[in-house]
Motif scaffolding. Structure first.
Motif, short mmCIF file in Angstrom:
data_model
loop_
_atom_site.label_atom_id
_atom_site.label_comp_id
_atom_site.label_asym_id
_atom_site.label_seq_id
_atom_site.Cartn_x
_atom_site.Cartn_y
_atom_site.Cartn_z
N ASP A 1 0.92 -1.31 0.05
CA ASP A 1 -0.22 0.08 0.00
C ASP A 1 0.93 1.29 -0.03
N THR A 2 2.02 1.25 0.66
CA THR A 2 2.94 2.43 0.83
C THR A 2 3.45 2.60 -0.56
N GLU A 3 4.12 1.67 -1.20
CA GLU A 3 4.49 1.82 -2.61
C GLU A 3 3.32 2.20 -3.59
N LEU A 4 2.05 1.70 -3.34
CA LEU A 4 1.15 2.00 -4.53
C LEU A 4 0.76 3.75 -4.19
N ALA A 5 0.89 4.15 -2.95
CA ALA A 5 0.58 5.49 -2.62
C ALA A 5 1.86 6.37 -2.96
N ALA A 6 2.97 5.79 -3.12
CA ALA A 6 4.28 6.71 -3.29
C ALA A 6 4.15 6.94 -4.82
N THR A 7 3.84 5.97 -5.61
CA THR A 7 3.80 6.06 -7.08
C THR A 7 2.50 6.56 -7.73
N GLN A 8 1.56 6.57 -6.95
CA GLN A 8 0.12 6.88 -7.17
C GLN A 8 -0.21 6.08 -8.40
N PHE A 9 0.06 4.90 -8.23
CA PHE A 9 -0.11 3.92 -9.58
C PHE A 9 -1.63 3.45 -9.36
N VAL A 10 -2.31 4.19 -10.02
CA VAL A 10 -3.92 3.92 -10.02
C VAL A 10 -4.45 3.35 -11.25
N SER A 11 -3.23 3.29 -12.33
CA SER A 11 -3.85 3.12 -13.90
C SER A 11 -3.91 1.65 -13.90
N SER A 12 -4.58 1.20 -14.86
CA SER A 12 -4.63 -0.33 -15.42
C SER A 12 -4.27 -0.16 -16.99
N ASP A 13 -4.00 1.03 -17.38
CA ASP A 13 -3.84 1.04 -18.71
C ASP A 13 -2.39 0.16 -18.99
N VAL A 14 -2.26 -0.11 -20.24
CA VAL A 14 -1.10 -0.83 -20.89
C VAL A 14 -0.12 0.30 -21.16
N ILE A 15 1.03 0.25 -20.88
CA ILE A 15 2.02 1.35 -20.94
C ILE A 15 3.28 0.97 -22.08
N THR A 16 3.59 1.70 -22.81
CA THR A 16 4.82 1.45 -23.52
C THR A 16 5.68 2.99 -23.41
N ASP A 17 6.80 2.89 -23.66
CA ASP A 17 7.50 4.10 -23.66
C ASP A 17 8.06 4.60 -25.10
N THR A 18 8.68 5.86 -25.26
CA THR A 18 8.91 6.22 -26.66
C THR A 18 10.28 5.74 -27.12
N ARG A 19 11.08 4.92 -26.21
CA ARG A 19 12.33 4.28 -26.65
C ARG A 19 11.99 3.56 -28.04
N THR A 20 13.12 3.54 -29.06
CA THR A 20 13.04 2.71 -29.90
C THR A 20 13.22 1.05 -29.36
N LEU A 21 13.90 0.85 -28.50
CA LEU A 21 14.06 -0.24 -27.84
C LEU A 21 13.30 -0.21 -26.55
N ARG A 22 11.93 -0.38 -26.89
CA ARG A 22 11.02 0.07 -26.02
C ARG A 22 10.77 -0.83 -24.74
#
Ligand SMILES: Cc1cc2nc3c(=O)[nH]c(=O)nc-3n(C[C@H](O)[C@H](O)[C@H](O)COP(=O)(O)OP(=O)(O)OC[C@H]3O[C@@H](n4cnc5c(N)ncnc54)[C@H](O)[C@@H]3O)c2cc1C
Length: 448
Positions: A283-304
Motif C-alpha cells: 500500500d505504501t508503494e502504491l501511494a508513493a507511485t500513485q499507480f492507479v492506472s490499469s492502462d497498458v504502457i509503452t515508452d517512446t524508446r526505439t528499444l521500448r
C-alpha cells in the motif's frame, strides 16, 4: 533456451516457462493428446498459438473445413502464453508514416482498418464467448521517456487525426501523474482509447476451447520433425505418427526453425524479449507511485519498455533481451529490466521480482506481417511477423488464413499483406547487425 536459428524444432511436450501466466492460468484445457498413429487430415496447422488456434476455429466454424492443430509442446507454449498481454491496435513494426512513404496512403488505410478490425475481433471473441482472461479496461499510454519526445507524440497525434480521423488524448506530465501514476521518467503521453490488458495464456486457453468446441482437433506434444510431399498430400512426420494433409498452415511465428519449410528459410528473424513480474506492491508503494492506472504502457524508446500494473498489484515490465538462445538465461537481462523499472519509479527502490521468462518475437525484413499462400505450392499457407504486436493481429491473421484456405478473400485482401515474406539479405549475419543496432538505438534512446 530453444533457438530457432540453431535447433531444428522446439522439443516435444516441453513444460511452460516458469512465468506468472503459467502459474496463474489454472489447468490447461483438455486436448486430443499427441499423435499416436498415422492419420489423414484435410488441413494441418503447425503451431498452437493465437494464429494456429484462430485459423482452426475460423476454418471449422466459419468455413466448415476440418482442421487439425499440431503443437510441439502445449497450447500457447510459444509467444501466445509468454507475452505481456497488451492487446493493442497494432500489427507489425512499421509506422503508418513510413508505410505511406513506402506503399502509399491507400495501403496504409487498408492496414489501419485491418489492424482496427483485429483488435475488435479479439474483443468480440472475449465478450461473445465469455473468455475468462482478466481483461482490463481500455487505455494504452505511450509515454514520453524524455521531454524532447513530447514533440514526436504531438506530431503523431496530429498525423493520426489528419490521416485516419482517429482521436487520441494528449496528457501532460502533471495530468499523467494525477490520472495514472507518478514516474520519474514520464514527461507526458499519448493515450489511445483502444487497447487493453489481458492474461495471455488464459486467452490462448479460451481460443483452444472455442476451436475444439467448434470441432477442431488439437494434438499437443506433436512437433513436425520432417515434411515431405507425396503426390497431392503433405507428409508431416511427428514422433507418434505421420500426418497426411491436403493443405498445411504454418503458424509457428518466432518459433519457426530454419528447416521447417524451404519457403520459410531466412525470411523471418527471431528476436528475444524478456519479461519480469514483481512481487505485489505494498500500500505504501502504491501511494508513493500513485499507480492507479490499469492502462497498458509503452515508452517512446526505439528499444521500448512495456509495462503494466496487473490486477493483483504486481508490475510486469518487458523489453529487449539476449541476442542468442544460449545467452537467454543470463541474469543480466532481468537485472536490466528491474533497473529500468526502478529508474521509472525511484519510490520502488527495494523492489524484487518473483517471475522472469523470455520468448521469441518474429520480425520480418519489411517490418510488416505476412499472410501468404505460397506460389510454388498453393496448398501451403503461413502467417507470421507481427513484431511484438500479435495479441490482436495474430487472431485476425488466423481468420484471414482460414479464408485463404477456403479460397475466399471477400475483397479484404491487402496485396502488401499477402505477399511472401522477403528474404533477409546477408541472413547469416543478421545477429551481428542486431547487436550493432542495439548499441546504436540504446545511445539514441538514452540521450537527454
Ligand atoms: C516476451 C514477449 C512479450 C510480448 N508481448 C506482446 C504484447 O504485450 N502484445 C502483443 O501484441 N504482442 C506481444 N508479443 C508478441 C505476441 O505474443 C505474438 O505475436 C503472438 O503470440 C504470436 O502468436 P502465434 O500463434 O503466431 O505464435 P506462437 O504463440 O509463438 O506459437 C507458435 C507455436 O508453434 C509451435 N511450433 C514451432 N515449430 C513447430 C513444429 N515444428 N511443430 C509443431 N509446433 C511447432 C511452438 O511450439 C509455438 O507454440 C510478445 C512476445 C514475446 C516473446
Amino acid at each position: 533456451m530453444y533457438d530457432p536459428l540453431v535447433a531444428t524444432d522446439p522439443g516435444t511436450g516441453m513444460p511452460y516457462p516458469g512465468s506468472y501466466w503459467a502459474d496463474t492460468a489454472g489447468p490447461a484445457p483438455q486436448d486430443d493428446g499427441p499423435v499416436t498413429a498415422d492419420k489423414e487430415v484435410e488441413v494441418a496447422i503447425i503451431g498452437g498459438g493465437y494464429t494456429g488456434l484462430s485459423a482452426a476455429y475460423h476454418l471449422v466454424h466459419e468455413q466448415g473445413i476440418e482442421a487439425t492443430v499440431l503443437e510441439a509442446n502445449a497450447t500457447g507454449w510459444g509467444c501466445s502464453g509468454r507475452n505481456g498481454g497488451f492487446a493493442l491496435k497494432a500489427g507489425g513494426r512499421l509506422s503508418y508514416q513510413k508505410m505511406i512513404r513506402r506503399y502509399g496512403e491507400t495501403t496504409a488505410r487498408g492496414m489501419f482498418n485491418e489492424i482496427y478490425d483485429g483488435l475488435a475481433r479479439v474483443r468480440g471473441l472475449i465478450q461473445d464467448h465469455n473468455i475468462d482472461c482478466d481483461q482490463q479496461a481500455d487505455g494504452h499510454l505511450w509515454v514520453a521517456h524524455r521531454p524532447r519526445m513530447m514533440k514526436v507524440i504531438e506530431s503523431e497525434a496530429r498525423f493520426l487525426k489528419d490521416t485516419f480521423n482517429y482521436d487520441v488524448d494528449i496528457l501532460s506530465g502533471d495530468e499523467l501523474k494525477q490520472q495514472h501514476f507518478d514516474s520519474d521518467e514520464a514527461h507526458g503521453a499519448m493515450r489511445f482509447r483502444h487497447g487493453f490488458g489481458v492474461h495471455p495464456l488464459k486467452l490462448a486457453y479460451g481460443y483452444h476451447r472455442l476451436a475444439r468446441a467448434a470441432g477442431a482437433t488439437i494434438h499437443t506434444s506433436s512437433p513436425v520433425l520432417q515434411w515431405y510431399r507425396e503426390g497431392d498430400r503433405h507428409l508431416l512426420v511427428t514422433p507418434g505418427g505421420v500426418v497426411k494433409a491436403k493443405k498445411v498452415i504454418c503458424a509457428t511465428n518466432g518459433y519457426t526453425s530454419q528447416t521447417l519449410h524451404p519457403q520459410l528459410k531466412n525470411r523471418s528473424f527471431p528476436v528475444l524479449s524478456n519479461v519480469i513480474v514483481t512481487r505485489p506492491l505494498t500500500d505504501t508503494e502504491l501511494a508513493a507511485t500513485q499507480f492507479v492506472s490499469s492502462d497498458v504502457i509503452t515508452d517512446t524508446r526505439t528499444l521500448r519498455f512495456y509495462y503494466r500494473k496487473l490486477p493483483d498489484n504486481r508490475i510486469l515490465i518487458g523489453g529487449r533481451s539476449a541476442i542468442t538462445g544460449a545467452d537467454a538465461c543470463n541474469p543480466k537481462h532481468n537485472d536490466n529490466l528491474l533497473r529500468a523499472l526502478t529508474s521509472k519509479f525511484s519510490a520502488l527502490g527495494d523492489l524484487s521480482f518473483d517471475y522472469q521468462w523470455g520468448g521469441w518475437v518474429c520480425v520480418t525484413f519489411d517490418d510488416i506481417p505476412h499472410i501468404h499462400q505460397t506460389e510454388d505450392d498453393s496448398s501451403v499457407f503461413y502467417a507470421m511477423g507481427y513484431g511484438g504486436s500479435g495479441v490482436s493481429f495474430a487472431v485476425q491473421a488466423g481468420m484471414r488464413l482460414a479464408e485463404k484456405v477456403a479460397g475466399i478473400s471477400k475483397g479484404h485482401d491487402l496485396p502488401v499483406l499477402s505477399k511472401p515474406m522477403p528474404k533477409f539479405p546477408f541472413a547469416p549475419f543478421r545477429r551481428m547487425g542486431q547487436r550493432a543496432l542495439y548499441h546504436y538505438y540504446f545511445a539514441r534512446d538514452e540521450k537527454r
